[in-house]
Design an enzyme around this catalytic site. Structure first.
Site, short mmCIF file in Angstrom:
data_model
loop_
_atom_site.label_atom_id
_atom_site.label_comp_id
_atom_site.label_asym_id
_atom_site.label_seq_id
_atom_site.Cartn_x
_atom_site.Cartn_y
_atom_site.Cartn_z
N HIS A 1 0.94 -0.55 -0.11
CA HIS A 1 -0.19 -0.20 -0.40
C HIS A 1 1.34 1.14 -0.06
CE1 HIS A 1 -3.16 -2.96 2.25
NE2 HIS A 1 -3.34 -2.26 0.54
N ARG B 1 -6.46 -11.93 6.52
CA ARG B 1 -5.66 -12.56 6.92
C ARG B 1 -5.79 -12.32 8.66
NH1 ARG B 1 -3.25 -8.56 2.31
NH2 ARG B 1 -4.11 -9.23 0.52
N ARG C 1 -18.28 -4.94 7.30
CA ARG C 1 -20.17 -4.47 7.57
C ARG C 1 -20.70 -5.91 8.49
NH1 ARG C 1 -19.97 -2.09 1.35
NH2 ARG C 1 -18.66 -4.06 1.20
N GLU D 1 -4.82 6.18 -4.89
CA GLU D 1 -3.45 5.52 -5.51
C GLU D 1 -3.10 5.80 -7.21
OE1 GLU D 1 -3.12 1.60 -3.05
OE2 GLU D 1 -5.23 1.68 -3.60
#
Length: 403
Positions: free
Chosen positions: A178, A238, A282, A383
């Site tokens: 990221h 993860r 959510r 990005e």
């Protein structure tokens, strides 16, 4: 003015944006989904229109051709020659790349050598690059690496305490991810720190995949993801960081292979594994509202891990001037931001303005109170615009060419 395209490809998808540069105006955007399947989806947004069709994408080459043909057919461009540069997002750049690079044989070979560190991503990136090269071979292309921003870390921050010969021989170290997002957030965050000579920022890219980065004077000094995106805080599927012996113990008690357990830790853990409900925050938060104990545990664990890393990076930076929340959860989930703020309150004097925070979704704003000892903001990440900026600068302003 010049048109620049950004490409973010996955193993079965191809997301794109076409910009007018240097104005950074988005001309169109969209996605080719389910590449390699018999039920593809092609979405393109331009002007006030959104068109969805269902072509078959046998591979990325067909997806690239479909996209480019649609640009002409819909009158977005008159010919492919109008696209002056392409910027490709590349997940893993390893130790080789500290900034965007022109695509050439050397760049391709290095990206290919790093496929074992990002098997689903790097291979798809190369396939997609080749697909566009086949269709518009004379258009220069750059590679922008998720790992590049983190190359400024010191050895004490990226080295793992394993036998050093393994570190040297196999380049085993912390690479992070990221990075393009964290770089964007660090630059955007400066407008909230006027007069601060040496800004210390903790940026939290919190989504299905999450990472936290400590930034000082515009440079990364530490980041949470490790050799691969499995490290760091708990995520959608993860594990994040944990005792390494858990891996060996699970292998021994379940009889599963190392590869099976590795895939379990990547794809069946995190929110999904702890809650037993979903990898989507959510869904987990909806179950929290109903009092589901495992959902409550998963949510508390997630928030605690975020706060733990912020605390760790506060120490690493020698303080903190700004905390940034971004990405899917960071931008759109007030409950997560509020909970993390409360966990940071006693130690660091963080105070969240709940009236501002509670309805803030997908928009930029300061969410801390004037009394908060650390300013807290929400900044939607971008990005793609970072990739477009580099492609414009390198291919058009500087006139570099792929080869």
């Amino acid at each position: 003015m010049a048109k620049v395209m950004t490409i973010n490809s996955g193993s079965s998808s191809l997301k794109f944006k076409l910009y007018e540069m240097p104005e950074e105006k988005v001309i169109c955007s969209g996605n080719c989904e389910r590449i390699g399947n018999a039920d593809g989806i092609f979405t393109i947004k331009y002007g006030d229109k959104k068109d969805v069709s269902y072509p078959v994408f046998p591979d990325h080459s067909v997806a690239a051709q479909t996209l480019l043909d649609a640009l002409v057919e819909k009158g977005i461009i008159k010919s492919f020659d109008e696209i002056k540069a392409i910027g490709h997002r590349i997940v893993q750049g390893g130790k080789y790349f500290s900034h965007s690079e022109m695509f050439n044989k050397d760049t391709e070979e290095k990206i290919r050598s790093l496929i074992p560190l990002a098997p689903l991503h790097n291979a798809a990136h190369l396939t997609c690059f080749q697909a566009f090269k086949n269709v518009i071979p004379d258009t220069p292309a750059i590679a922008t690496f998720d790992t590049a921003f983190h190359q400024t870390m010191e050895p004490e921050d990226y080295t793992f305490p394993i036998p050093y010969e393994l570190t040297e021989k196999y380049d085993i170290r912390r690479y992070g991810a990221h990075g393009t997002s964290h770089k964007y957030l660090s630059q955007e965050g400066l407008k909230y720190l006027e007069g601060v000579k040496h800004p210390r920022i903790i940026s939290c890219h919190i989504g299905s995949g999450s990472s936290i980065t400590a930034i000082k004077d515009g440079k990364c000094v530490a980041t949470s993801m490790g050799l691969t995106p499995l490290g760091g805080i708990m995520m959608g599927t993860r594990t994040g960081d944990m005792d390494p012996s858990v891996f060996n113990y699970v292998v021994s008690v379940t009889g599963k292979s190392a590869e099976e357990v590795y895939q379990m830790f990547n794809k069946k853990s995190g929110f999904l594994g702890v809650s037993g409900i979903s990898n989507d925050s959510r869904d987990v938060l909806a179950a929290v509202e109903k009092g589901d104990p495992r959902a409550i545990l998963a949510n508390n664990l997630f928030n605690r891990r975020i706060a733990d890393y912020i605390g760790q990076y506060y120490v690493r930076l020698g303080g903190c001037d700004l905390i940034i929340f971004s990405a899917g959860i960071g931008e759109n989930e007030p409950r997560t931001r509020s909970a993390v703020g409360k966990l940071l309150n006693e130690a660091f004097g963080v105070e969240i303005d709940e009236e501002i925070n509670k309805d803030l979704r997908g928009k930029e704003a300061v969410i801390s109170t004037p009394n908060s000892k650390i300013k807290v903001v929400v900044i939607p990440t971008d990005e793609e615009v970072m990739i477009a900026r580099d492609a414009y600068q390198m291919c058009i302003v500087e006139g570099k060419k792929s080869n």
